[in-house]
Design a protein around this motif. Structure first.
Motif, mmCIF file in Angstrom:
data_model
loop_
_atom_site.group_PDB
_atom_site.id
_atom_site.type_symbol
_atom_site.label_atom_id
_atom_site.label_comp_id
_atom_site.label_asym_id
_atom_site.label_seq_id
_atom_site.Cartn_x
_atom_site.Cartn_y
_atom_site.Cartn_z
ATOM 1 N N GLU A 75 0.873 -1.180 0.000
ATOM 2 C CA GLU A 75 0.000 0.000 0.000
ATOM 3 C C GLU A 75 0.898 1.215 0.000
ATOM 4 O O GLU A 75 1.634 1.452 0.954
ATOM 5 C CB GLU A 75 -0.917 -0.003 1.215
ATOM 6 C CG GLU A 75 -1.910 1.141 1.224
ATOM 7 C CD GLU A 75 -2.892 1.052 2.373
ATOM 8 O OE1 GLU A 75 -3.820 0.212 2.290
ATOM 9 O OE2 GLU A 75 -2.718 1.791 3.365
ATOM 10 N N ASP A 77 1.483 5.337 -1.149
ATOM 11 C CA ASP A 77 1.096 6.682 -1.581
ATOM 12 C C ASP A 77 2.371 7.498 -1.707
ATOM 13 O O ASP A 77 3.053 7.730 -0.703
ATOM 14 C CB ASP A 77 0.157 7.315 -0.556
ATOM 15 C CG ASP A 77 -0.291 8.713 -0.948
ATOM 16 O OD1 ASP A 77 0.190 9.231 -1.981
ATOM 17 O OD2 ASP A 77 -1.138 9.284 -0.222
ATOM 18 N N ARG A 206 -1.626 -1.399 -3.900
ATOM 19 C CA ARG A 206 -2.787 -0.574 -3.534
ATOM 20 C C ARG A 206 -2.342 0.873 -3.580
ATOM 21 O O ARG A 206 -1.447 1.278 -2.836
ATOM 22 C CB ARG A 206 -3.301 -0.949 -2.143
ATOM 23 C CG ARG A 206 -4.293 -2.102 -2.158
ATOM 24 C CD ARG A 206 -4.966 -2.341 -0.818
ATOM 25 N NE ARG A 206 -5.366 -1.147 -0.095
ATOM 26 C CZ ARG A 206 -6.495 -0.449 -0.321
ATOM 27 N NH1 ARG A 206 -7.321 -0.808 -1.297
ATOM 28 N NH2 ARG A 206 -6.787 0.602 0.414
ATOM 29 N N ARG A 208 -3.604 5.186 -4.756
ATOM 30 C CA ARG A 208 -4.714 6.120 -4.937
ATOM 31 C C ARG A 208 -5.278 5.983 -6.350
ATOM 32 O O ARG A 208 -4.535 5.736 -7.298
ATOM 33 C CB ARG A 208 -4.259 7.546 -4.679
ATOM 34 C CG ARG A 208 -3.968 7.828 -3.211
ATOM 35 C CD ARG A 208 -3.611 9.296 -3.013
ATOM 36 N NE ARG A 208 -3.391 9.609 -1.607
ATOM 37 C CZ ARG A 208 -4.341 10.007 -0.777
ATOM 38 N NH1 ARG A 208 -5.597 10.148 -1.215
ATOM 39 N NH2 ARG A 208 -4.058 10.281 0.485
ATOM 40 N N GLU A 210 -6.158 7.989 -8.556
ATOM 41 C CA GLU A 210 -5.634 8.888 -9.588
ATOM 42 C C GLU A 210 -4.214 8.553 -10.006
ATOM 43 O O GLU A 210 -3.700 9.115 -10.991
ATOM 44 C CB GLU A 210 -5.681 10.344 -9.104
ATOM 45 C CG GLU A 210 -4.822 10.655 -7.888
ATOM 46 C CD GLU A 210 -5.550 10.520 -6.566
ATOM 47 O OE1 GLU A 210 -5.165 11.223 -5.614
ATOM 48 O OE2 GLU A 210 -6.507 9.707 -6.500
ATOM 49 N N ASP A 211 -3.554 7.667 -9.285
ATOM 50 C CA ASP A 211 -2.179 7.295 -9.617
ATOM 51 C C ASP A 211 -2.138 6.067 -10.520
ATOM 52 O O ASP A 211 -2.981 5.166 -10.416
ATOM 53 C CB ASP A 211 -1.373 7.007 -8.349
ATOM 54 C CG ASP A 211 -0.994 8.262 -7.593
ATOM 55 O OD1 ASP A 211 -0.980 9.346 -8.216
ATOM 56 O OD2 ASP A 211 -0.696 8.172 -6.389
ATOM 57 N N ASP A 227 -13.241 3.784 -1.468
ATOM 58 C CA ASP A 227 -12.438 4.603 -0.568
ATOM 59 C C ASP A 227 -11.436 5.486 -1.306
ATOM 60 O O ASP A 227 -10.582 6.121 -0.683
ATOM 61 C CB ASP A 227 -11.690 3.710 0.432
ATOM 62 C CG ASP A 227 -10.790 2.676 -0.250
ATOM 63 O OD1 ASP A 227 -10.802 2.596 -1.495
ATOM 64 O OD2 ASP A 227 -10.078 1.947 0.475
ATOM 65 N N GLY A 228 -11.521 5.518 -2.638
ATOM 66 C CA GLY A 228 -10.589 6.342 -3.388
ATOM 67 C C GLY A 228 -9.273 5.657 -3.675
ATOM 68 O O GLY A 228 -8.358 6.294 -4.199
ATOM 69 N N TRP A 229 -9.158 4.390 -3.359
ATOM 70 C CA TRP A 229 -7.940 3.628 -3.649
ATOM 71 C C TRP A 229 -8.269 2.532 -4.658
ATOM 72 O O TRP A 229 -9.423 2.105 -4.787
ATOM 73 C CB TRP A 229 -7.387 2.990 -2.374
ATOM 74 C CG TRP A 229 -6.747 3.985 -1.445
ATOM 75 C CD1 TRP A 229 -7.370 4.965 -0.742
ATOM 76 C CD2 TRP A 229 -5.361 4.089 -1.133
ATOM 77 N NE1 TRP A 229 -6.462 5.689 -0.010
ATOM 78 C CE2 TRP A 229 -5.217 5.171 -0.229
ATOM 79 C CE3 TRP A 229 -4.226 3.393 -1.521
ATOM 80 C CZ2 TRP A 229 -3.987 5.555 0.281
ATOM 81 C CZ3 TRP A 229 -2.997 3.774 -1.009
ATOM 82 C CH2 TRP A 229 -2.887 4.843 -0.123
#
Length: 913
Positions: A75, A77, A206, A208, A210-211, A227-229
């Motif tokens: 996960e 970010d 995992r 975001r 948008e990535d 959840d946006g992920w």
């Protein structure tokens, strides 16, 4: 991997320079999970017993425990430093006796939970970090069989690093990438971080929504949550060692480069947001290079897809991850109009190198790091060959000879390593990525290919790759494959170059007896420059030697292998005493040649008539080396350069510029500096002034590549007032309008203007640096800021390395620019001594090693001692630091001795100008 260059184009041009399925069984119940401690070197034992010390396995892991496959979920970010992960590893246990602990690699990771299952039975286990290792201590010893391990952990993605998992920010957007070679996969996940452990991998990221997420293999499944992920699961890879696993996360733009090769694999360029147009050249050249390599190997590209990623803000160089090759952005990206020819051609060469790795290193992997040459030497050697086939007009065979010369310069040191150096520490592993492994290894391969014949050599390579595909191999395996094809044992001759350092110096004397054919009397010894502490002890090389000669107007060629200290090469085809003999036909031999008797005079009289450009270049490189060893007078070398020079041939002009530019300022008395300037202007001035700083319409690419070094030399070493004045005017115009100069020309213009520049120009350059985020412009500006000679201005430039708005990595060339010039050297080293610790903390850990090279620029005993005293204790704290410092100090010793020996000859030569 192709090593980074720290923006070397901005340095003074003449300075010293993942088949198989991963287990998807449900996670085991939590009962046997034991929380890991943050630090442990002693195992908790049953009550009443004393704790038992845990002793890590050292450099290599216990071979009785081997991974079979591994799955990793992360996960991640890029905006955050911390990431979370799980690792599921299937193991095979081979111990004859029950194991009390199992070891694997894990560095800077916090293991929060661990579960072990052995032969279908759950076993409580503690996961204890010990240095760069993790000890798995079961509640009871475990025996042979199969096991599965589940680990939950956290790690860090640092923003000031370029190894492990690291992050970069560009235009407010964050990206995360990886670089695991050689010892850094252990910073991303617990694993068996050795090249011989070659297993299938399956990665799940995992990220975001948008990535974007990218890895070695194609995407198997992608799911976006509320959840946006999103969760991106990649297909399992073929067997790979840990150092070749790679991934990237961030808002990358994707450039479709079509499909390529026999299997029509998809090719894409991945670039930071907004940079898609700059990947045009990379997208254009990658497919044909891939196809050229498939044809040479007679084997399709061995992976399912090919992404090529430009690392934002990253260092120079590149890395050959299968399916996800990475490049430093400045190496890969360029403007659609007005791009640097040097950058385009060097990207093509580096891409050929990385693509060659898909077979050498990825399809077949070295068993251990002492055979790194099976990766890097082969990739360099084949890159030269493929580029020359693809673009013969580039004459990349000359670039091969240039690389050979650079390797020899490193190999002249007694402290140099051998190509196949025994690995005794992690520092030895990191130290193996040097010019010896790359350049010398490639040159030795070219020599043996020529000796055995290109077709036979190619068949031997193909046999080696077919025998070991998807596995690992050793040098012995390669020798066996090659020897079968050529029906002779190649190991003894090859090994003399692989297993001992140094360059052979072969003396060649033409003899023309009345009662027999002409012959060459040969002898060999180790090449040692003046001031070297080395001796002549050691095993003689088995040197393949080919000479080319002209006799009675007819050309001939003769070859032999010099296996003893002396030998003879009979020129059977010569009908008369040759007018000239070239001792290294095609420039493919890895040796310096000393033409004894009148051999050099014969070549000079003929003016190199009939010689190829690589052969002329080899003569110039040898002359430069023989001056340094005291075997050739400096006046003879400079005269030879003028005789071999052809003004209409940019490659030969470049070579002559290298010979003349190799004469260090310290070798020339102050009173004779004007004389040297007149010599340079007389030899190169007309060409430089004709060429000028500004490209002309229709001008050849070769001239555009020559311009920076030639015009810089005449303007600076030649003290040409007209070119200096022009540089000042053009620099000021460039600061107003970047289109007035090509990137190649801008480097020479800005450097020349800055070397004599004042505070006003320094301020303009500094303002321009702080006003732009364009990496190419910043590279040029930093190069110029490092060229100021005025003490106050040079000090102000050095302070940029500590400025909060400047990346210390991009500013590091300022330091080395100033160290390379006598007027600023002492001040630059003083600044380094004053700020060593803050600088080291601002640089990535692996880059900080380069600071040890700073002591190697001096040429006097006082500053050598100063460098040894200051850098010695710091070198002891860095893996491989003692060798790096020893090499730097040895260079100083050589310079001191050569200055003393060469000055008289230089004085006599320059007095005529």
């Amino acid at each position: 991997m192709r090593l980074g260059n720290l923006g070397a184009a901005t340095w003074p041009l003449l300075a010293l320079t993942l088949a198989g399925c991963v287990s998807t069984r449900p996670e085991p119940p939590p009962a046997p999970v034991t929380r890991a401690k943050t630090q442990a070197t002693r195992e908790a034992s049953p009550a009443g017993d004393a704790p038992r010390a845990l002793v890590p396995p050292g450099l290599r892991l216990d071979s009785r425990v081997k991974p079979v496959r591994q799955a990793v979920t992360l996960e991640l970010d890029p905006r955050q430093e911390t990431f979370r992960g799980t690792a599921d590893i299937e193991l095979a246990l081979f111990a004859d006796e029950p194991l009390r602990e199992l070891w694997l690699h894990g560095d800077e990771l916090t293991v929060e939970a661990a579960t072990l299952e052995v032969n279908g039975r759950k076993v409580a286990v503690s996961a204890l970090p010990v240095g760069e290792h993790i000890a798995l201590v079961p509640e009871e010893p475990v025996g042979k069989g199969s096991a599965s391990l589940h680990l939950e952990y956290t790690g860090r993605a640092l923003a000031n690093e370029d190894t492990g998992v690291f992050r970069a920010e560009e235009d407010g957007r964050w990206y995360a990438m990886t670089q695991f070679e050689a010892l850094y996969a252990r910073r991303a996940f617990p694993c068996f971080d050795e090249p011989g452990f070659k297993i299938p991998w399956q990665l799940t990221l995992r990220v975001r929504a948008e990535d974007g997420a990218y890895s070695n293999a194609p995407v198997e499944h992608e799911d976006v949550g509320a959840d946006g992920w999103k969760t991106v699961r990649f297909k399992p890879t073929p067997p790979l060692p840990s150092y070749l696993v790679a991934f990237a996360v961030g808002p990358f733009d994707v450039v479709d480069a079509g499909r390529a090769g026999r299997n029509g694999v998809p090719v894409r360029m991945l670039v930071a947001h907004g940079h898609a147009a700059e990947a045009t050249w990379a997208a254009r050249v990658t497919p044909p290079l891939l196809e050229k390599l498939e044809a040479w190997f007679d084997s399709p590209y061995p992976f399912a897809k090919l992404d090529v990623l430009a690392v934002p803000g990253g260092p120079g160089g590149a890395m050959e991850h299968p399916g996800l090759i990475t490049f430093g952005a400045q190496s890969m990206l360029g403007p659609v109009e007005g791009d640097s020819v040097w950058r385009q051609r060097m990207f093509a060469e580096t891409q050929a190198h990385e693509l060659a790795h898909q077979w050498f290193g990825n399809l077949v992997t070295m068993e251990w790091w002492d055979d790194l040459w099976l990766n890097e030497s082969f990739a360099d050697w084949l890159a030269f060959k493929v580029i020359n086939q693809w673009q013969p007009g580039w004459r990349w065979d000359v670039r091969r000879v240039e690389s050979r010369g650079q390797a020899m310069e490193a190999d002249q040191l007694v402290s140099a390593r051998s190509i196949r150096q025994p690995i005794q520490s992690s520092g030895d592993i990191n130290g193996a990525f040097d010019g010896i492994t790359y350049g010398k290894g490639a040159a030795v391969l070219a020599m043996f290919e020529s000796w055995l014949g290109p077709d036979a050599f190619q068949l031997g390579v193909r046999r080696y790759l077919q025998a070991h595909a998807r596995g690992s191999a050793t040098t012995k395996d390669f020798f066996r494959a090659l020897s079968i094809v050529v029906d002779r044992d190649v190991a003894p001759a090859f090994s003399t170059f692989l297993d001992q350092p140094g360059v052979p110096l072969v003396s060649v004397e033409l003899q023309c007896p009345k009662d027999g054919p002409p012959r060459l009397a040969l002898s060999q010894r180790r090449y040692l420059p003046l001031g070297s502490p080395g001796g002549q002890d050691g095993t003689p090389w088995q040197v393949p030697i080919c000479a080319r000669y002209t006799a009675g107007g007819a050309e001939g060629r003769a070859c032999t292998v010099l296996s003893e200290p002396t030998g003879t090469l009979v020129l059977d085809g010569a009908k008369a005493c040759p007018e000239q003999v070239h001792p290294n036909a095609d420039g493919r031999g890895y040796y310096h040649a000393l033409l004894a008797g009148d051999g050099l005079e014969r070549l000079a009289r003929q003016g190199g008539k009939g010689l190829s450009v690589p052969e002329r270049r080899v003569l110039m490189d040898d002359a430069q080396a023989l001056v340094a060893s005291g075997d050739l007078d400096v006046a003879q070398a400079l005269t030879l350069a003028t005789k071999l020079l052809r003004p209409e041939d940019p490659d030969l002009v470049e070579a002559a510029v290298g010979v003349v530019g190799s004469v260090r300022d310290e070798f020339v008395p102050d009173a004779l500096l004007p004389h040297r300037a007149r010599f340079v202007r007389g030899l190169f001035g007309p060409m430089a002034r004709r060429l000028g700083f500004v490209s002309r319409p229709g001008e050849s690419e070769d001239l555009r590549m020559l311009r920076p070094s030639l015009v810089w030399l005449v303007a600076n070493v030649g003290q040409d007032a007209v070119l200096r004045a022009e540089a000042r005017k053009l620099a000021l115009r460039w600061l107003e309008d970047r289109s007035v100069l090509s990137p190649d020309a801008a480097s020479a213009v800005l450097g020349t203007a800055a070397s004599g520049g004042d505070a006003a120009l320094h301020q303009r350059l500094l303002q321009a640096l702080r006003a732009t985020r364009n990496e190419r412009e910043r590279e040029l500006l930093i190069g110029a800021l490092g060229a100021f000679r005025d003490p106050a201005l040079s000090r102000a430039s050095l302070e940029l390395m500590l400025a909060p708005d400047v990346d210390a990595r991009e500013a590091l060339p300022i330091l080395f620019n100033q160290l390379s010039e006598p007027p600023t050297r002492v001040g630059a080293f003083g600044f380094l001594r004053e700020h060593f610790e803050p600088l080291r903390q601002r640089l990535p850990r692996d880059v900080s090693m380069w600071l040890l090279a700073s002591g190697g620029f001096f040429c006097d005993a006082e500053h050598r001692q100063q460098a040894a005293d200051f850098l010695g204790p710091r070198a002891e704290q860095l893996e491989g630091g003692e060798r790096a410092l020893a090499q730097a100090l040895e260079r100083v010793d050589l310079c001191i001795a050569q200055r003393k020996a060469l000055r008289p000859g230089l004085e006599r030569f320059l007095a005529h100008y």
